[in-house]
Design a protein around this motif. Structure first.
Motif, PDB file in Angstrom:
ATOM      1  N   THR A  54     -89.828  11.053  47.082  1.00  0.00           N
ATOM      2  CA  THR A  54     -88.976   9.696  46.649  1.00  0.00           C
ATOM      3  C   THR A  54     -87.512   9.796  46.952  1.00  0.00           C
TER       4      THR A  54
ATOM      5  N   ILE B 210     -90.938   8.593  37.466  1.00  0.00           N
ATOM      6  CA  ILE B 210     -92.088   9.228  38.125  1.00  0.00           C
ATOM      7  C   ILE B 210     -92.945   9.876  37.013  1.00  0.00           C
TER       8      ILE B 210
ATOM      9  N   VAL C   8     -89.180   2.826  42.974  1.00  0.00           N
ATOM     10  CA  VAL C   8     -89.562   3.075  41.693  1.00  0.00           C
ATOM     11  C   VAL C   8     -89.650   1.824  40.858  1.00  0.00           C
TER      12      VAL C   8
END
Length: 224
Positions: free
Chosen positions: A20, A68, A99
């Motif tokens: 990410t 996360i 996210v």
């Protein structure tokens, strides 16, 4: 510490944070903290956030990693920001990352921390002028907690010139173990004992953690 380590969950969060944040981001800190929060199954993770001059820098990468980790361990992640301007910057950066934006609480960090019970993973940027009061006002979990100070350089032991948790904490909690890690601008981590008195200092299961800094290529092997 009663927080139970899950290597599988830690690995998943670590790898997803790398994917990410992207290879160009200085995210060694983010990857490591993501793995820790996920691996120790932190139920309530709190970050006292401070913006970098570059919004896409280390500060937001750490937040991405914690978000996360929270998704993997099905916990709760709260980011504490000082004002509305910071909230808008933080929310915007998190949305850009793809996210999900976590809970955001605005206000004086010490006052916000006093409203949160059972914190078991707390990340504070030492560059905040109020970082000591944040640690001391946190209502930690009875099962133990992990405290993380990013960029720790101000609080030093006079004799050893090393970061001193004794100079940060007010003595209300027992530090089972502390460690200094060479990630980013430096991490200072303290493991806080559970309140049932079942732990003694340094009675810790030892394990090896391997971490490769993607910017320098250096490999760090740490015994925990």
């Amino acid at each position: 510490m009663k927080l139970v380590w899950s290597p599988e969950t830690a690995s998943k969060a670590y790898l997803e944070t790398i994917q990410t944040c992207g290879i160009s981001t200085k995210s060694s800190v983010a990857e490591f903290l993501s793995a820790m929060a996920a691996g120790y199954n932190a139920r309530l993770t709190v970050e006292a956030w401070k913006n970098d001059s570059n919004i896409n820098g280390e500060s937001i990468a750490t937040s991405i990693g914690l978000a996360i980790a929270t998704r993997h361990n099905r916990g709760r992640y709260i980011c504490v920001v000082p004002d509305e301007k910071s909230r808008l910057e933080y929310v915007g950066a998190m949305k850009n990352s793809g996210v999900a934006v976590p809970e955001v609480m605005v206000g004086v960090a010490k006052e916000v921390m006093e409203r949160l019970n059972g914190v078991d993973f707390l990340v504070v940027d030492e560059r905040r002028s109020d970082f000591i009061s944040i640690f001391n006002s946190a209502k930690l979990s009875n099962n133990g907690a992990i405290l993380v100070c990013k960029n720790g350089s101000k609080i030093r032991n006079i004799d050893s010139n090393k970061f001193s948790w004794d100079s940060v904490l007010d003595g209300k909690v027992c530090v089972v173990r502390s460690v200094t890690l060479p990630f980013g601008s430096g991490l200072e981590i303290a493991y806080i004992a559970s309140k049932d008195g079942s732990q003694k200092v340094r009675k810790y299961a030892k394990r090896w953690i391997r971490h490769i800094d993607r910017n320098s290529g250096e490999e760090h092997v740490i015994r925990r």
